[in-house]
Design an enzyme around this catalytic site. Structure first.
Site, PDB file in Angstrom:
ATOM      1  N   GLY A  47       5.042 -48.967  28.819  1.00  0.00           N
ATOM      2  CA  GLY A  47       3.724 -47.948  28.580  1.00  0.00           C
ATOM      3  C   GLY A  47       3.461 -48.409  27.369  1.00  0.00           C
ATOM      4  N   GLY A  96       4.152 -17.035   5.345  1.00  0.00           N
ATOM      5  CA  GLY A  96       3.062 -18.127   6.273  1.00  0.00           C
ATOM      6  C   GLY A  96       1.651 -18.997   5.529  1.00  0.00           C
TER       7      GLY A  96
HETATM    8  C1  HXC Z   1       3.167 -10.284  -5.865  1.00  0.00           C
HETATM    9  C2  HXC Z   1       4.460 -11.661  -7.014  1.00  0.00           C
HETATM   10  C3  HXC Z   1       4.919 -12.839  -5.410  1.00  0.00           C
HETATM   11  C4  HXC Z   1       4.396 -12.006  -4.363  1.00  0.00           C
HETATM   12  C5  HXC Z   1       5.478 -14.265  -7.092  1.00  0.00           C
HETATM   13  N1  HXC Z   1       5.105 -12.809  -7.558  1.00  0.00           N
HETATM   14  N2  HXC Z   1       5.403 -13.842  -5.587  1.00  0.00           N
HETATM   15  N3  HXC Z   1       3.890 -10.780  -7.153  1.00  0.00           N
HETATM   16  N4  HXC Z   1       3.353 -10.696  -5.079  1.00  0.00           N
HETATM   17  N5  HXC Z   1       4.585 -12.495  -3.488  1.00  0.00           N
HETATM   18  C6  HXC Z   1       5.062 -12.759  -9.458  1.00  0.00           C
HETATM   19  C7  HXC Z   1       6.584 -11.877  -9.857  1.00  0.00           C
HETATM   20  O1  HXC Z   1       6.588 -10.043  -9.605  1.00  0.00           O
HETATM   21  C8  HXC Z   1       5.841 -12.560 -11.172  1.00  0.00           C
HETATM   22  O2  HXC Z   1       5.484 -12.182 -11.006  1.00  0.00           O
HETATM   23  C9  HXC Z   1       5.075 -14.154 -11.142  1.00  0.00           C
HETATM   24  O3  HXC Z   1       4.765 -13.844 -10.042  1.00  0.00           O
HETATM   25  C10 HXC Z   1       6.244 -15.324 -11.040  1.00  0.00           C
HETATM   26  O4  HXC Z   1       7.063 -14.800 -10.171  1.00  0.00           O
HETATM   27  P1  HXC Z   1       8.515 -15.437 -10.441  1.00  0.00           P
HETATM   28  O5  HXC Z   1       9.771 -14.639  -9.553  1.00  0.00           O
HETATM   29  O6  HXC Z   1       8.701 -14.944 -11.637  1.00  0.00           O
HETATM   30  O7  HXC Z   1       8.398 -17.114 -10.464  1.00  0.00           O
HETATM   31  P2  HXC Z   1      10.152 -17.836 -10.658  1.00  0.00           P
HETATM   32  O8  HXC Z   1      11.144 -17.602 -11.218  1.00  0.00           O
HETATM   33  O9  HXC Z   1       9.211 -19.128 -10.374  1.00  0.00           O
HETATM   34  O10 HXC Z   1       9.305 -18.122  -8.813  1.00  0.00           O
HETATM   35  C11 HXC Z   1       8.522 -17.968  -7.306  1.00  0.00           C
HETATM   36  C12 HXC Z   1       8.448 -17.891  -6.180  1.00  0.00           C
HETATM   37  C13 HXC Z   1       9.495 -16.446  -6.448  1.00  0.00           C
HETATM   38  C14 HXC Z   1      10.043 -18.978  -5.670  1.00  0.00           C
HETATM   39  C15 HXC Z   1       7.317 -18.190  -5.459  1.00  0.00           C
HETATM   40  O11 HXC Z   1       8.116 -14.968  -6.567  1.00  0.00           O
HETATM   41  C16 HXC Z   1       9.430 -15.729  -4.357  1.00  0.00           C
HETATM   42  O12 HXC Z   1      10.115 -15.873  -4.304  1.00  0.00           O
HETATM   43  N6  HXC Z   1       7.563 -15.307  -4.517  1.00  0.00           N
HETATM   44  C17 HXC Z   1       8.341 -14.694  -3.284  1.00  0.00           C
HETATM   45  C18 HXC Z   1       7.950 -15.613  -2.826  1.00  0.00           C
HETATM   46  C19 HXC Z   1       7.603 -15.352  -0.813  1.00  0.00           C
HETATM   47  O13 HXC Z   1       8.307 -14.731   0.019  1.00  0.00           O
HETATM   48  N7  HXC Z   1       6.398 -14.869  -0.625  1.00  0.00           N
HETATM   49  C20 HXC Z   1       5.533 -14.628   0.877  1.00  0.00           C
HETATM   50  C21 HXC Z   1       5.196 -13.815   1.020  1.00  0.00           C
HETATM   51  S1  HXC Z   1       4.663 -13.307   2.502  1.00  0.00           S
HETATM   52  P3  HXC Z   1       5.494 -11.802 -13.602  1.00  0.00           P
HETATM   53  O14 HXC Z   1       4.031 -10.264 -13.814  1.00  0.00           O
HETATM   54  O15 HXC Z   1       6.827 -10.995 -13.643  1.00  0.00           O
HETATM   55  O16 HXC Z   1       4.813 -13.263 -13.945  1.00  0.00           O
HETATM   56  C22 HXC Z   1       3.153 -13.965   2.828  1.00  0.00           C
HETATM   57  C23 HXC Z   1       2.918 -13.912   4.215  1.00  0.00           C
HETATM   58  C24 HXC Z   1       1.432 -14.875   4.593  1.00  0.00           C
HETATM   59  O17 HXC Z   1       2.569 -14.810   1.875  1.00  0.00           O
HETATM   60  C25 HXC Z   1       0.870 -15.453   5.683  1.00  0.00           C
HETATM   61  C26 HXC Z   1      -0.045 -15.196   6.279  1.00  0.00           C
HETATM   62  C27 HXC Z   1      -0.034 -15.569   7.529  1.00  0.00           C
END
Ligand code: HXC
Length: 535
Positions: free
Chosen positions: A417, A181
């Site tokens: 239009g 989101g």
């Molecule tokens: C906590 C997170 C995180 C998250 C990444 N990290 N996403 N920590 N919450 N949502 C952390 C990882 O654990 C890692 O920590 C560091 O950030 C870097 O991430 P990596 O995965 O190592 O990096 P990369 O390979 O470049 O991948 C990046 C990424 C992937 C594509 C963003 O991390 C990912 O898919 N994350 C989840 C994305 C996601 O689904 N988000 C949605 C959340 S819900 P360390 O300590 O190892 O460095 C949301 C809803 C919002 O956002 C609603 C609003 C209405």
């Protein structure tokens, strides 16, 4: 701290105080910040990305800016420097702008309580200061460890951003992942700029897509810069590099007021010899035959100051062209049909693209110049099923509600239009002109003759006339209709056109019209909460 000060006075002789000196305290902060920046550089540079602070440096004039809440959310004595977002203020072309940059090197740039407070607080402050906000996104979204607290912070950001919308310009740079989101915070802003690589936006990532639908898809295919620039229309510009993305945002800001309460920028401009030469050439760029294509961007570039036109969403819905330019130093929004793509017909995407831009210009007091060369709305089942009625109506809503100065020039043709919707006087333009021999009519001659003379053609066939005779009669009637009913004479006589102008005079007419309309009154409608046109 106070307790440390009191300890310092408790029976110690001056000079023997073992507690940290000011210099040592300062050095601790500086060292913690420098270590964090070195770690950030190491993580970001290997991916070809800048750090959050490098991005702020690149964005502001001369790399000068003031950081706010630098250590907020950190613990200096544990070596934790701060939150996963950097916030601050600086100048862009000499005018104050607020900006934030998510720091991917801290918890993946994710959003928790402190980050939400910093971003929402910055937007609220920008509203109070009446200055634009630029957000640089590079984040894993809501920080999972903080649970729904993180989600609530997005709610706060959404609310602040919606409050800011139309009041101050808001621009988003997507410089890394932008997932979940979280994509909706840039989606609420006026413009979204993505880099060709490393920039992704999607509501659900590839893993979730695979798990729920079985579809295997890459980051790029799901939400890369090409997807959002060419297909979805989410993005407004695709930059080759972070620096180019930042430069584009700086260019956009140069045309915008700091808020809707300040006038649009007006620059000193001395007409140059090259302007006169360019202005004389516009007529030659447009073929007389209404069926031949040409690039309307060439026409625009010859009508505006220095030939500088900042096109927006150039890759999406290319049947229509939108962008910012100056005319005699006055910043204006330009909307033009693009005869080079599908003859410049209006379709669902073109309507929505232009509608949002017209609304943007109206919100920020930018006059709108409309250049018309349109055969009509794009016909067919594909468009009807895509909702051309509902989505095409958005362009009507935008023009009909706009109160900024609006000047329209029909270059070659305006049918049906689309003639009315594309900034006609009846829908709200203040002044409208046409080039000589412009075709303006309810529909093209062939279509009109088929409808008006259907019975006669049937009767001829029944009376045994040959197909050749029927075709010859059809051709004759078409020619009569073309001569008598297609042209600017009727709208000139009704005042729907203010005049027929020579192509080479177009720039001068635009300058004079904009000058004349500069003091236009824009009364607010307080009789209702808001309109309810299609969104
Ligand atoms: C906590 C997170 C995180 C998250 C990444 N990290 N996403 N920590 N919450 N949502 C952390 C990882 O654990 C890692 O920590 C560091 O950030 C870097 O991430 P990596 O995965 O190592 O990096 P990369 O390979 O470049 O991948 C990046 C990424 C992937 C594509 C963003 O991390 C990912 O898919 N994350 C989840 C994305 C996601 O689904 N988000 C949605 C959340 S819900 P360390 O300590 O190892 O460095 C949301 C809803 C919002 O956002 C609603 C609003 C209405």
């Amino acid at each position: 701290s106070l307790s440390r000060l009191l300890r310092g006075h408790a029976g110690r002789s001056p000079g023997a105080d073992p507690s940290p000196t000011r210099e040592e305290d300062l050095a601790l902060y500086e060292r913690t910040a420098a270590d964090a920046e070195a770690r950030a550089a190491q993580r970001q540079h290997e991916k070809g990305k800048k750090t959050a602070r490098e991005r702020m440096d690149a964005f502001f004039d001369d790399g000068q800016w003031t950081e706010t809440g630098q250590f907020r959310g950190g613990d200096i004595h544990q070596g934790v420097p701060g939150a996963a977002v950097v916030t601050g203020y600086g100048k862009v072309q000499g005018r104050l702008v607020a900006a934030y940059a998510q720091d991917f090197s801290v918890h993946g740039g994710t959003l928790g309580r402190v980050e939400g407070d910093k971003i929402a607080g910055l937007i609220e402050d920008a509203i109070r200061l009446r200055i634009p906000v630029v957000g640089m996104q590079d984040s894993g979204g809501a920080r999972i460890q903080e649970g729904v607290v993180a989600l609530s912070q997005y709610g706060r950001i959404f609310r602040a951003s919606c409050r800011a919308s139309g009041l101050i310009p808001q621009i988003s740079l997507i410089l890394g992942p932008c997932a979940g989101g979280a994509v909706y915070s840039p989606a609420l802003t006026d413009f979204i700029i993505m880099t060709r690589e490393n920039s992704h936006m999607f509501v659900t990532g590839p893993d979730v897509v695979k798990a729920t639908t079985g579809e295997t898809v890459t980051f790029e295919e799901l939400g890369g810069a090409a997807v959002h620039n060419f297909h979805s229309g989410v993005a407004h510009y695709m930059a080759d590099s972070e620096q180019e993305a930042v430069d584009y945002v700086r260019s956009l800001l140069a045309y915008l007021p700091s808020s809707c309460l300040s006038p649009a920028p007006r620059y000193d401009y001395e007409t140059e010899e090259s302007d006169l030469v360019s202005a004389r050439q516009v007529g030659d760029l447009v073929p007389a035959s209404p069926r031949l294509p040409y690039d309307v961007v060439d026409v625009i570039e010859r009508l505006v100051d220095h030939g500088e036109f900042v096109q927006i969403q150039s890759l999406f819905a290319p049947r229509i062209v939108i962008g910012l330019a100056c005319i005699d130093g006055r910043s204006v929004g330009i909307v033009a049909n693009q005869p080079m793509v599908d003859a410049g017909t209006l379709d669902v995407d073109a309507s929505e693209k232009a509608a949002r831009f017209v609304r943007f210009c109206d919100a920020f007091g930018l006059p709108i110049v409309t250049l018309v060369d349109v055969p009509g709305y794009r016909p067919g089942t594909e468009q009807e099923q895509a909702g051309i009625i509902r989505r095409g109506a958005k362009l009507i809503v935008a023009y009909a509600n706009a109160t900024v100065p609006m000047v329209t020039v029909i270059l070659r043709k305006a049918y049906g239009g689309a003639y009315i919707v594309m900034g006609s006087k009846s829908i709200g333009a203040d002044m409208a002109f046409a080039w000589p021999r412009a075709e303006i009519a309810v529909m093209g001659a062939e279509g009109a003759v088929s409808i008006l003379h259907r019975r006669e053609f049937k009767a001829m066939a029944r009376a045994g006339k040959s197909a050749k005779d029927v075709a010859a009669e059809r051709e004759r009637l078409t020619e009569v209709y073309r001569r008598e009913s297609i042209g600017p004479d009727l709208p000139v006589s009704t005042g729907d056109l203010d005049g027929i102008i020579a192509p080479e005079d177009t720039r001068r007419v635009l300058i004079d019209s904009l000058e004349l309309l500069a003091s236009k009154d824009r009364p607010a409608d307080h009789a209702k909460h808001h309109d309810n046109g299609p969104m």
